[in-house]
Motif scaffolding. Structure first.
Motif, PDB file in Angstrom:
ATOM      1  N   ARG A 160      39.214  40.627  26.922  1.00 55.39           N
ATOM      2  CA  ARG A 160      39.190  39.470  27.814  1.00 55.39           C
ATOM      3  C   ARG A 160      38.010  39.648  28.761  1.00 55.39           C
ATOM      4  O   ARG A 160      37.891  40.666  29.437  1.00 55.39           O
ATOM      5  CB  ARG A 160      40.501  39.364  28.581  1.00 55.39           C
ATOM      6  N   LEU A 161      37.136  38.668  28.789  1.00 54.53           N
ATOM      7  CA  LEU A 161      35.880  38.769  29.527  1.00 54.53           C
ATOM      8  C   LEU A 161      35.842  37.825  30.717  1.00 54.53           C
ATOM      9  O   LEU A 161      36.533  36.811  30.746  1.00 54.53           O
ATOM     10  CB  LEU A 161      34.711  38.412  28.603  1.00 54.53           C
ATOM     11  N   TYR A 162      34.979  38.173  31.662  1.00 54.83           N
ATOM     12  CA  TYR A 162      34.603  37.266  32.738  1.00 54.83           C
ATOM     13  C   TYR A 162      33.116  36.984  32.573  1.00 54.83           C
ATOM     14  O   TYR A 162      32.328  37.889  32.299  1.00 54.83           O
ATOM     15  CB  TYR A 162      34.872  37.879  34.112  1.00 54.83           C
ATOM     16  N   SER A 163      32.759  35.724  32.731  1.00 53.37           N
ATOM     17  CA  SER A 163      31.376  35.300  32.552  1.00 53.37           C
ATOM     18  C   SER A 163      30.893  34.543  33.774  1.00 53.37           C
ATOM     19  O   SER A 163      31.689  34.003  34.553  1.00 53.37           O
ATOM     20  CB  SER A 163      31.266  34.376  31.331  1.00 53.37           C
ATOM     21  N   CYS A 164      29.579  34.471  33.920  1.00 54.86           N
ATOM     22  CA  CYS A 164      28.965  33.658  34.967  1.00 54.86           C
ATOM     23  C   CYS A 164      29.392  32.206  34.753  1.00 54.86           C
ATOM     24  O   CYS A 164      29.314  31.693  33.637  1.00 54.86           O
ATOM     25  CB  CYS A 164      27.447  33.792  34.879  1.00 54.86           C
ATOM     26  N   TYR A 165      29.856  31.547  35.784  1.00 43.68           N
ATOM     27  CA  TYR A 165      30.332  30.171  35.659  1.00 43.68           C
ATOM     28  C   TYR A 165      29.204  29.205  35.284  1.00 43.68           C
ATOM     29  O   TYR A 165      29.432  28.163  34.694  1.00 43.68           O
ATOM     30  CB  TYR A 165      31.003  29.703  36.951  1.00 43.68           C
ATOM     31  N   LYS A 166      27.983  29.588  35.611  1.00 47.14           N
ATOM     32  CA  LYS A 166      26.848  28.683  35.421  1.00 47.14           C
ATOM     33  C   LYS A 166      26.271  28.750  34.000  1.00 47.14           C
ATOM     34  O   LYS A 166      26.012  27.721  33.395  1.00 47.14           O
ATOM     35  CB  LYS A 166      25.777  29.028  36.452  1.00 47.14           C
ATOM     36  N   CYS A 167      26.086  29.973  33.470  1.00 48.10           N
ATOM     37  CA  CYS A 167      25.416  30.102  32.165  1.00 48.10           C
ATOM     38  C   CYS A 167      26.260  30.800  31.099  1.00 48.10           C
ATOM     39  O   CYS A 167      25.824  30.943  29.971  1.00 48.10           O
ATOM     40  CB  CYS A 167      24.082  30.823  32.333  1.00 48.10           C
ATOM     41  N   LYS A 168      27.445  31.259  31.465  1.00 47.21           N
ATOM     42  CA  LYS A 168      28.391  31.918  30.550  1.00 47.21           C
ATOM     43  C   LYS A 168      27.948  33.314  30.087  1.00 47.21           C
ATOM     44  O   LYS A 168      28.479  33.849  29.123  1.00 47.21           O
ATOM     45  CB  LYS A 168      28.709  31.044  29.326  1.00 47.21           C
ATOM     46  N   ASN A 169      27.004  33.919  30.783  1.00 48.87           N
ATOM     47  CA  ASN A 169      26.607  35.298  30.527  1.00 48.87           C
ATOM     48  C   ASN A 169      27.796  36.209  30.873  1.00 48.87           C
ATOM     49  O   ASN A 169      28.392  36.083  31.931  1.00 48.87           O
ATOM     50  CB  ASN A 169      25.392  35.638  31.405  1.00 48.87           C
ATOM     51  N   HIS A 170      28.157  37.134  29.986  1.00 47.32           N
ATOM     52  CA  HIS A 170      29.273  38.046  30.251  1.00 47.32           C
ATOM     53  C   HIS A 170      28.916  39.003  31.382  1.00 47.32           C
ATOM     54  O   HIS A 170      27.866  39.646  31.343  1.00 47.32           O
ATOM     55  CB  HIS A 170      29.626  38.849  29.006  1.00 47.32           C
ATOM     56  N   VAL A 171      29.797  39.085  32.395  1.00 48.16           N
ATOM     57  CA  VAL A 171      29.518  39.957  33.543  1.00 48.16           C
ATOM     58  C   VAL A 171      30.529  41.078  33.731  1.00 48.16           C
ATOM     59  O   VAL A 171      30.236  42.064  34.397  1.00 48.16           O
ATOM     60  CB  VAL A 171      29.364  39.149  34.861  1.00 48.16           C
ATOM     61  N   SER A 172      31.730  40.973  33.139  1.00 45.26           N
ATOM     62  CA  SER A 172      32.689  42.069  33.221  1.00 45.26           C
ATOM     63  C   SER A 172      33.841  41.837  32.251  1.00 45.26           C
ATOM     64  O   SER A 172      33.940  40.777  31.627  1.00 45.26           O
ATOM     65  CB  SER A 172      33.230  42.235  34.638  1.00 45.26           C
ATOM     66  N   VAL A 173      34.695  42.851  32.147  1.00 43.36           N
ATOM     67  CA  VAL A 173      35.897  42.752  31.322  1.00 43.36           C
ATOM     68  C   VAL A 173      37.126  42.871  32.212  1.00 43.36           C
ATOM     69  O   VAL A 173      37.090  43.521  33.263  1.00 43.36           O
ATOM     70  CB  VAL A 173      35.935  43.808  30.197  1.00 43.36           C
ATOM     71  N   HIS A 174      38.204  42.251  31.781  1.00 44.28           N
ATOM     72  CA  HIS A 174      39.438  42.224  32.563  1.00 44.28           C
ATOM     73  C   HIS A 174      39.946  43.634  32.891  1.00 44.28           C
ATOM     74  O   HIS A 174      40.459  43.880  33.987  1.00 44.28           O
ATOM     75  CB  HIS A 174      40.503  41.434  31.813  1.00 44.28           C
TER      76      HIS A 174
END
Length: 106
Positions: free
Chosen positions: A8-22
């Protein structure tokens, strides 16, 4: 047929670049500039800005803003140094603001 499900990932809201994992969330009980924020042990695909001292809710800290590596959106900050002994656990950790990230692969 079972589908393969990744992390499960977290991404930048603007460009959807992955920034971390849950799994790297330490706490969901933090406050950012724009509301709720999460404390993470690790982040990825970010650029770290200049270190500066800031007076935060829990005292004086040396922090550096962190930006999405793709679109350069400010997504949170990194704790470089905590001056209060009770806050030392934050050193080297990252804040991602909830309003700046979106869930992916949930």
């Amino acid at each position: 047929m079972d589908e393969t499900i990744g992390p499960r990932l977290y991404s930048c809201y603007k460009c959807k670049n992955h920034v971390s994992v849950h799994d790297d969330i330490i706490s969901k009980d933090f406050q950012g500039r724009n509301g709720r924020a999460f404390l993470f042990s690790h982040v990825m695909n970010i650029r770290v800005g200049t270190k500066e001292d800031r007076h935060l809710t829990t005292g004086l800290h040396t922090v550096a803003d962190i930006f999405c590596a793709d679109c350069h959106e400010l997504v949170g900050w990194k704790y470089e140094r905590a001056y209060e002994p009770t806050q030392k656990y934050k050193e080297g950790k990252f804040i991602l603001e909830k309003s700046k990230i979106v869930k992916e692969n949930w």
